[in-house]
Design a protein around this motif. Structure first.
Motif, mmCIF file in Angstrom:
data_model
loop_
_atom_site.group_PDB
_atom_site.id
_atom_site.type_symbol
_atom_site.label_atom_id
_atom_site.label_comp_id
_atom_site.label_asym_id
_atom_site.label_seq_id
_atom_site.Cartn_x
_atom_site.Cartn_y
_atom_site.Cartn_z
ATOM 1 N N LYS A 191 0.851 -1.191 0.000
ATOM 2 C CA LYS A 191 0.000 0.000 0.000
ATOM 3 C C LYS A 191 0.879 1.231 0.000
ATOM 4 O O LYS A 191 2.021 1.201 0.434
ATOM 5 N N GLU A 192 0.307 2.316 -0.485
ATOM 6 C CA GLU A 192 0.970 3.610 -0.442
ATOM 7 C C GLU A 192 0.071 4.567 0.333
ATOM 8 O O GLU A 192 -1.150 4.515 0.204
ATOM 9 N N PHE A 193 0.673 5.411 1.134
ATOM 10 C CA PHE A 193 -0.092 6.397 1.880
ATOM 11 C C PHE A 193 0.782 7.623 2.104
ATOM 12 O O PHE A 193 1.995 7.586 1.910
ATOM 13 N N TYR A 194 0.139 8.707 2.494
ATOM 14 C CA TYR A 194 0.863 9.944 2.756
ATOM 15 C C TYR A 194 1.021 10.121 4.258
ATOM 16 O O TYR A 194 0.095 9.892 5.024
ATOM 17 N N TRP A 195 2.211 10.512 4.656
ATOM 18 C CA TRP A 195 2.580 10.653 6.057
ATOM 19 C C TRP A 195 3.042 12.087 6.272
ATOM 20 O O TRP A 195 3.800 12.637 5.474
ATOM 21 N N THR A 196 2.589 12.696 7.344
ATOM 22 C CA THR A 196 2.998 14.059 7.670
ATOM 23 C C THR A 196 4.175 14.000 8.630
ATOM 24 O O THR A 196 4.068 13.437 9.719
ATOM 25 N N ARG A 197 5.280 14.573 8.206
ATOM 26 C CA ARG A 197 6.500 14.568 9.023
ATOM 27 C C ARG A 197 6.373 15.589 10.154
ATOM 28 O O ARG A 197 5.447 16.383 10.199
ATOM 29 N N GLU A 198 7.326 15.546 11.066
ATOM 30 C CA GLU A 198 7.312 16.459 12.209
ATOM 31 C C GLU A 198 7.422 17.917 11.778
ATOM 32 O O GLU A 198 6.905 18.813 12.443
ATOM 33 N N ASP A 199 8.108 18.163 10.649
ATOM 34 C CA ASP A 199 8.263 19.537 10.180
ATOM 35 C C ASP A 199 7.079 20.012 9.342
ATOM 36 O O ASP A 199 7.092 21.115 8.814
ATOM 37 N N GLY A 200 6.043 19.183 9.189
ATOM 38 C CA GLY A 200 4.831 19.581 8.482
ATOM 39 C C GLY A 200 4.761 19.162 7.026
ATOM 40 O O GLY A 200 3.725 19.297 6.392
ATOM 41 N N ARG A 201 5.859 18.666 6.474
ATOM 42 C CA ARG A 201 5.854 18.227 5.079
ATOM 43 C C ARG A 201 5.191 16.858 4.982
ATOM 44 O O ARG A 201 5.310 16.032 5.870
ATOM 45 N N THR A 202 4.487 16.633 3.870
ATOM 46 C CA THR A 202 3.904 15.306 3.645
ATOM 47 C C THR A 202 4.832 14.514 2.746
ATOM 48 O O THR A 202 5.471 15.070 1.847
ATOM 49 N N GLU A 203 4.892 13.234 3.001
ATOM 50 C CA GLU A 203 5.792 12.352 2.270
ATOM 51 C C GLU A 203 5.025 11.074 1.933
ATOM 52 O O GLU A 203 4.286 10.558 2.767
ATOM 53 N N GLN A 204 5.191 10.615 0.702
ATOM 54 C CA GLN A 204 4.519 9.380 0.298
ATOM 55 C C GLN A 204 5.329 8.185 0.797
ATOM 56 O O GLN A 204 6.520 8.075 0.540
ATOM 57 N N MET A 205 4.664 7.308 1.510
ATOM 58 C CA MET A 205 5.307 6.124 2.073
ATOM 59 C C MET A 205 4.798 4.880 1.353
ATOM 60 O O MET A 205 3.637 4.798 0.974
ATOM 61 N N CYS A 206 5.698 3.913 1.161
ATOM 62 C CA CYS A 206 5.336 2.616 0.594
ATOM 63 C C CYS A 206 5.426 1.581 1.711
ATOM 64 O O CYS A 206 6.451 1.485 2.380
ATOM 65 N N LEU A 207 4.365 0.837 1.873
ATOM 66 C CA LEU A 207 4.295 -0.171 2.923
ATOM 67 C C LEU A 207 4.040 -1.520 2.271
ATOM 68 O O LEU A 207 3.112 -1.676 1.488
ATOM 69 N N ALA A 208 4.890 -2.484 2.573
ATOM 70 C CA ALA A 208 4.723 -3.849 2.073
ATOM 71 C C ALA A 208 4.600 -4.766 3.274
ATOM 72 O O ALA A 208 5.347 -4.641 4.237
ATOM 73 N N PHE A 209 3.640 -5.674 3.192
ATOM 74 C CA PHE A 209 3.477 -6.589 4.312
ATOM 75 C C PHE A 209 3.191 -7.994 3.810
ATOM 76 O O PHE A 209 2.671 -8.192 2.716
ATOM 77 N N ALA A 210 3.581 -8.973 4.624
ATOM 78 C CA ALA A 210 3.429 -10.380 4.271
ATOM 79 C C ALA A 210 3.159 -11.179 5.543
ATOM 80 O O ALA A 210 3.619 -10.812 6.626
ATOM 81 N N PRO A 211 2.441 -12.273 5.403
ATOM 82 C CA PRO A 211 2.156 -13.093 6.574
ATOM 83 C C PRO A 211 3.340 -13.977 6.947
ATOM 84 O O PRO A 211 4.138 -14.372 6.108
ATOM 85 N N VAL A 212 3.450 -14.253 8.233
ATOM 86 C CA VAL A 212 4.423 -15.219 8.734
ATOM 87 C C VAL A 212 3.601 -16.317 9.389
ATOM 88 O O VAL A 212 2.883 -16.070 10.357
#
Length: 112
Positions: free
Chosen positions: A9-30
């Motif tokens: 998934k991709e989502f936008y994250w707001t950093r501590e300084d107020g800028r938004t950054e696009q994050m990539c999240l990958a997940f898998a089952p164990v």
């Protein structure tokens, strides 16, 4: 992720300084194989193997950071495709000119 599926998934994250950054999240089952007795009162009945989800593992990084190594590869591939296209067109033009030349020579020979 809760259902134990493999996804990204991709989502936008707001950093501590107020800028938004696009994050990539990958997940898998164990998961692990679990042996369950078919009939707990009778050991001769055997066991049944089944997958059991233990947890899901996830990794998140800024998308720009993850894509950076591929941008140079993309540029190299585009450059290679451009040169291959030029060679292909040049060979087609050369083959067409040769075909026209041989056709003209054959027509002149037959016309004599």
């Amino acid at each position: 992720m809760k259902a134990g599926k493999l996804d990204q998934k991709e989502f936008y994250w707001t950093r501590e300084d107020g800028r938004t950054e696009q994050m990539c999240l990958a997940f898998a089952p164990v998961s692990v194989l679990v042996m369950l007795g078919v009939d707990p009162s009778d050991y001769r009945a055997g066991v049944k193997l089944s997958d059991s989800l233990v947890y899901s593992m996830a990794v998140g990084k800024p998308c720009e950071e993850m894509q950076k190594p591929f941008h140079t590869v993309e540029d190299d591939v585009n450059q290679d495709l451009t040169s291959i296209g030029v060679i292909y067109i040049s060979m087609n033009v050369a083959a067409t000119v040769l075909f026209i030349f041989f056709s003209a020579v054959a027509a002149a020979y037959i016309g004599e």
